[in-house]
Structures are given as structure tokens and as C-alpha cells.
Scaffold this motif. Structure first.
Motif, PDB file in Angstrom:
ATOM      1  N   GLU A  80       0.855  -1.178   0.000  1.00  0.00           N
ATOM      2  CA  GLU A  80       0.000   0.000   0.000  1.00  0.00           C
ATOM      3  C   GLU A  80       0.897   1.237   0.000  1.00  0.00           C
ATOM      4  O   GLU A  80       1.863   1.288   0.771  1.00  0.00           O
ATOM      5  N   ALA A  81       0.595   2.196  -0.853  1.00  0.00           N
ATOM      6  CA  ALA A  81       1.357   3.451  -0.878  1.00  0.00           C
ATOM      7  C   ALA A  81       0.404   4.572  -1.240  1.00  0.00           C
ATOM      8  O   ALA A  81      -0.408   4.438  -2.155  1.00  0.00           O
ATOM      9  N   PHE A  82       0.470   5.667  -0.495  1.00  0.00           N
ATOM     10  CA  PHE A  82      -0.437   6.801  -0.763  1.00  0.00           C
ATOM     11  C   PHE A  82       0.220   8.088  -0.304  1.00  0.00           C
ATOM     12  O   PHE A  82       1.086   8.095   0.591  1.00  0.00           O
ATOM     13  N   TYR A  83      -0.230   9.186  -0.913  1.00  0.00           N
ATOM     14  CA  TYR A  83       0.274  10.494  -0.516  1.00  0.00           C
ATOM     15  C   TYR A  83      -0.544  11.023   0.646  1.00  0.00           C
ATOM     16  O   TYR A  83      -1.772  11.115   0.562  1.00  0.00           O
ATOM     17  N   ASN A  84       0.145  11.349   1.742  1.00  0.00           N
ATOM     18  CA  ASN A  84      -0.473  11.949   2.922  1.00  0.00           C
ATOM     19  C   ASN A  84      -0.199  13.459   2.813  1.00  0.00           C
ATOM     20  O   ASN A  84       0.882  13.929   3.176  1.00  0.00           O
ATOM     21  N   ALA A  85      -1.188  14.183   2.279  1.00  0.00           N
ATOM     22  CA  ALA A  85      -0.958  15.602   1.949  1.00  0.00           C
ATOM     23  C   ALA A  85      -0.723  16.438   3.202  1.00  0.00           C
ATOM     24  O   ALA A  85       0.066  17.387   3.180  1.00  0.00           O
ATOM     25  N   SER A  86      -1.364  16.084   4.318  1.00  0.00           N
ATOM     26  CA  SER A  86      -1.210  16.920   5.505  1.00  0.00           C
ATOM     27  C   SER A  86       0.225  16.829   6.060  1.00  0.00           C
ATOM     28  O   SER A  86       0.675  17.740   6.737  1.00  0.00           O
ATOM     29  N   ARG A  87       0.930  15.748   5.734  1.00  0.00           N
ATOM     30  CA  ARG A  87       2.318  15.630   6.179  1.00  0.00           C
ATOM     31  C   ARG A  87       3.318  15.723   5.031  1.00  0.00           C
ATOM     32  O   ARG A  87       4.519  15.482   5.224  1.00  0.00           O
ATOM     33  N   GLU A 123      -4.255  -4.408  10.051  1.00  0.00           N
ATOM     34  CA  GLU A 123      -3.126  -3.671  10.627  1.00  0.00           C
ATOM     35  C   GLU A 123      -2.004  -3.509   9.592  1.00  0.00           C
ATOM     36  O   GLU A 123      -1.830  -4.349   8.722  1.00  0.00           O
ATOM     37  N   THR A 124      -1.243  -2.426   9.716  1.00  0.00           N
ATOM     38  CA  THR A 124      -0.138  -2.235   8.765  1.00  0.00           C
ATOM     39  C   THR A 124       1.215  -2.146   9.450  1.00  0.00           C
ATOM     40  O   THR A 124       1.308  -1.791  10.622  1.00  0.00           O
ATOM     41  N   ILE A 125       2.243  -2.439   8.667  1.00  0.00           N
ATOM     42  CA  ILE A 125       3.632  -2.120   9.031  1.00  0.00           C
ATOM     43  C   ILE A 125       4.021  -0.932   8.149  1.00  0.00           C
ATOM     44  O   ILE A 125       3.929  -1.022   6.911  1.00  0.00           O
ATOM     45  N   HIS A 126       4.399   0.153   8.772  1.00  0.00           N
ATOM     46  CA  HIS A 126       4.833   1.337   8.014  1.00  0.00           C
ATOM     47  C   HIS A 126       6.285   1.096   7.599  1.00  0.00           C
ATOM     48  O   HIS A 126       7.165   1.018   8.456  1.00  0.00           O
ATOM     49  N   THR A 127       6.516   0.947   6.291  1.00  0.00           N
ATOM     50  CA  THR A 127       7.858   0.565   5.835  1.00  0.00           C
ATOM     51  C   THR A 127       8.684   1.733   5.303  1.00  0.00           C
ATOM     52  O   THR A 127       9.912   1.635   5.223  1.00  0.00           O
ATOM     53  N   GLU A 128       8.018   2.814   4.887  1.00  0.00           N
ATOM     54  CA  GLU A 128       8.789   3.946   4.349  1.00  0.00           C
ATOM     55  C   GLU A 128       7.952   5.212   4.331  1.00  0.00           C
ATOM     56  O   GLU A 128       6.764   5.168   4.071  1.00  0.00           O
ATOM     57  N   SER A 129       8.609   6.329   4.626  1.00  0.00           N
ATOM     58  CA  SER A 129       8.035   7.638   4.321  1.00  0.00           C
ATOM     59  C   SER A 129       8.944   8.296   3.319  1.00  0.00           C
ATOM     60  O   SER A 129      10.168   8.137   3.387  1.00  0.00           O
ATOM     61  N   SER A 130       8.354   9.031   2.398  1.00  0.00           N
ATOM     62  CA  SER A 130       9.152   9.737   1.396  1.00  0.00           C
ATOM     63  C   SER A 130       8.621  11.170   1.346  1.00  0.00           C
ATOM     64  O   SER A 130       7.620  11.451   0.684  1.00  0.00           O
ATOM     65  N   TYR A 131       9.285  12.044   2.097  1.00  0.00           N
ATOM     66  CA  TYR A 131       8.821  13.430   2.235  1.00  0.00           C
ATOM     67  C   TYR A 131       9.055  14.207   0.955  1.00  0.00           C
ATOM     68  O   TYR A 131      10.082  14.035   0.281  1.00  0.00           O
ATOM     69  N   LYS A 132       8.086  15.072   0.658  1.00  0.00           N
ATOM     70  CA  LYS A 132       8.165  15.961  -0.500  1.00  0.00           C
ATOM     71  C   LYS A 132       8.266  17.392   0.018  1.00  0.00           C
ATOM     72  O   LYS A 132       7.583  17.756   0.983  1.00  0.00           O
ATOM     73  N   TYR A 133       9.120  18.183  -0.582  1.00  0.00           N
ATOM     74  CA  TYR A 133       9.364  19.553  -0.123  1.00  0.00           C
ATOM     75  C   TYR A 133       8.960  20.545  -1.200  1.00  0.00           C
ATOM     76  O   TYR A 133       8.808  20.192  -2.371  1.00  0.00           O
TER      77      TYR A 133
END
Ligand code: AVJ
Length: 329
Positions: free
Chosen positions: A250-257, A285-295
Motif C-alpha cells: 500500500e502506498a499513498f500520498y499523505n498531503a497533511s504531512r 493492521e499495517t507495518i509502516h515501511t517507508e516515508s518519502s517526504y516531499k518539499y
């Protein structure tokens, strides 16, 4: 001439030396157990890059959906002379997470550094890719440094004193860090390069969510395979017993973060044994495997300034999807 203790390898080019700063393998069990013991289970993204993971990442980078690689490459190709003008020749370039060692090639003809040191954890890939680079550029001193971002380069890597130190961190790998960690990384880089030095860094920019979501859900399925490969790795290296059919990508953009989140979602209840420990997973339930921040150009400039850099130059593509910053003092 060599600047680091060389490890003998068969048919290693004369202008390549190898420094092994790899952390002891025991440390991954601790990281995994700590991450899976949290209320929101998580695993550190550096664990993606075993041999298969490094191959899958290379495959991701070649897809149409994953725009960052080709966009950054186009910026580097087009702006190489200007970038070289900022850095100057005869520098010591230290790349973090060098992988296939593809990006520096775009700069070498203009940049003509004295030394290129490539740091990466995937040692087979690193030795192969730096070996090829050393053969292709016989005038360049190449150092393959096997290690993670925490490696003590200041004391373990010897570089010529006259050379301007430049940390090269392409690919928006900085996006994997929480913003405070990104600042801390830049602070360390700034310490390492010193007042005369600089940091050349690729940063993925905030954009339409549909573009971001597609980039992390490529139709070829490489990103899904990359994410699930993490569990395959834990099964193999730690003797864990994850049932791969019970987890989905599962991968999605979390706009608030301002970040892409990648998770592995457990589709039916599981108990998983890792070493002597048992971890329970509820359905859903999920395992959070990666965040990829956008600036944005501004938000990243703020982080760079907070890390102590006084000056920044920015090159971006026409669509403003990706930025290459040169930070200095
Ligand atoms: C290597 C961390 C920059 O976050 O885009 C690609 C890794 N994960 N597809 C990114 C990645 C899923 C990549 N970085």
C-alpha cells in the motif's frame, strides 16, 4: 595513488580502493524487533536494499510512473556545466547511497573531481558499479565505502587535504528522513565538508497527488515487489516466518504531512515468529515501511538554513517536479 586502506579483490582496477565500514549483521534483528514492538509497527527503509531489493529499486527507477530518476537525470545533464561552476574542479565528492553509480557519471566530464567516494550498504552492487566507473575514468580516484549513513567517515576515510569536500546526495533519499532527521543529516554533512565545502542534493517536490500516487504504485508492480521483499529478507536472514500471501503493498500520498507513506497491510490475522519472539498482526493492521517526504523550494531551503547553510542554489525541471540544490556556507 590511493587514499584509503585497500582490500584486495580479484581484478580490481588500480584506481579503485575499498573501505569496509559495514555495521555488524546483528544490528538488524534489534532494529526489526524494536520497530515491530511499536503501536504503529514499522521497519526501517534501509532494510529494503538487500541484493534483490537493490535490483528491484533499479527496476522501479526505469518505469514511466517513477518520474524522480529521469527528472533528476535531465537536470544533472542539462545543468552539469553550471553545477561544476559552483563546485569547481579537483573536489572530493562523497556520494551517500550511491547504488548503481549512475548519477555522478553525468557530472564527471564537467566536474573533473580529484576523488569520488561512493558509500552504500549493498556491497556487491557497489563493488560492481564502482569497478566499472574506475575502468571508465582511469584518471579518477574511486573509493568504494561499504557502510550506512552513520559510518564514521571523518576518521575512517582519508581524503586529500587540498580538495574541496562535496557531499552528493541525489535521488531524494533525504525524503526518507523525518524533517528533523533531515536537518540533523545536513548538519553532519556540513561538519564533514567543513566551511569550504558544500552539499549537492536532489529533492523531490510537492506536486499533484495523482502523480505521486502513481509513482509509488507502478503498473509493473516493482514497487509492490520491493515492499514485500522486505519480509522475504526477514524470513531468510532472521529465520522469520512471515506468510507473504497475508500482506499487501500500500502506498499513498499523505498531503497533511507532505509525504508518501508505504505500508504492508496484513489481510488476515497473523502470528509471526522472529528469533525467540512472537509478533501478532490484526487483520487490517499495517507495518509502516517507508516515508518519502516531499518539499517545496521554500520548505527545503528552511531545513538547509536551520542546518547552518547560508547559501543555496537551486536547479529545477520545467514542470517543477524535482529540485537539485547546492548548499554551501
Ligand atoms: C530512494 C528513498 C528516494 O522514496 O522515492 C522508491 C525509494 N520507495 N519507490 C523514494 C522508493 C519506493 C525512494 N528513495
Amino acid at each position: 595513488m590511493k587514499y584509503a586502506a585497500g582490500v584486495a579483490l580479484p581484478r580490481q582496477p588500480r584506481n579503485l580502493s575499498v573501505v569496509d565500514l559495514a555495521p555488524p549483521p546483528a544490528s538488524i534483528l534489534q532494529d526489526v524487533c524494536d520497530g515491530l514492538s511499536r503501536p504503529q509497527k514499522q521497519l526501517p527503509p534501509k532494510l529494503f536494499y538487500d541484493r534483490r531489493g537493490a535490483q528491484l529499486f533499479t527496476a522501479i527507477c526505469s518505469t514511466q510512473a517513477y518520474y524522480p530518476t529521469r527528472t533528476e537525470n535531465a537536470i544533472l545533464d542539462r545543468r552539469a556545466p553550471e553545477i561544476a561552476g559552483e563546485i569547481g574542479t579537483a573536489a572530493a565528492i562523497i556520494e551517500f547511497g550511491a547504488g548503481e553509480v549512475e548519477k555522478i557519471r553525468r557530472l564527471l566530464p564537467s566536474l573533473h573531481p580529484a576523488v569520488y567516494a561512493a558509500l552504500d550498504l549493498s556491497h556487491e552492487q557497489l563493488l560492481r558499479s564502482t569497478g566499472r566507473l574506475a575502468v571508465d575514468y582511469p584518471w579518477l580516484d574511486v573509493i568504494a565505502v561499504i557502510g550506512d549513513y552513520g559510518a564514521d567517515l571523518q576518521s575512517r576515510l582519508s581524503l586529500p587535504a587540498y580538495a574541496r569536500r562535496i557531499v552528493f546526495f541525489p535521488g531524494s533519499s533525504i525524503g526518507n528522513f523525518e524533517p528533523e532527521q533531515a536537518q540533523a543529516f545536513l548538519e553532519r554533512a556540513r561538519d564533514f565538508v567543513g566551511v569550504r565545502g558544500g552539499v549537492l542534493i536532489g529533492v523531490d517536490l510537492v506536486k499533484d497527488a495523482s502523480v505521486l500516487n502513481l509513482a509509488y504504485n507502478d503498473p509493473e508492480g516493482y514497487t509492490a515487489a520491493f515492499n514485500l521483499n522486505l519480509l522475504t529478507r526477514l524470513n531468510r536472514e532472521l529465520g522469520a516466518d512471515f506468510d507473504l500471501s497475508a500482506f499487501s503493498h500500500e502506498a499513498f500520498y499523505n498531503a497533511s504531512r507532505s509525504r508518501i507513506e508505504m505500508h504492508l497491510r496484513c489481510v488476515r490475522p497473523q502470528r509471526v515468529r522472529i528469533a525467540s519472539r512472537l509478533f501478532a498482526f490484526d487483520a487490517g493492521e499495517t507495518i509502516h515501511t517507508e516515508s518519502s517526504y516531499k518539499y517545496t523550494p521554500d520548505s527545503f531551503t528552511c531545513v538547509a538554513r536551520a542546518a547552518g547553510f547560508h547559501a543555496a542554489r537551486l536547479w529545477i525541471d520545467p514542470a517543477a517536479w524535482f529540485g537539485v540544490f547546492f548548499l554551501h556556507n
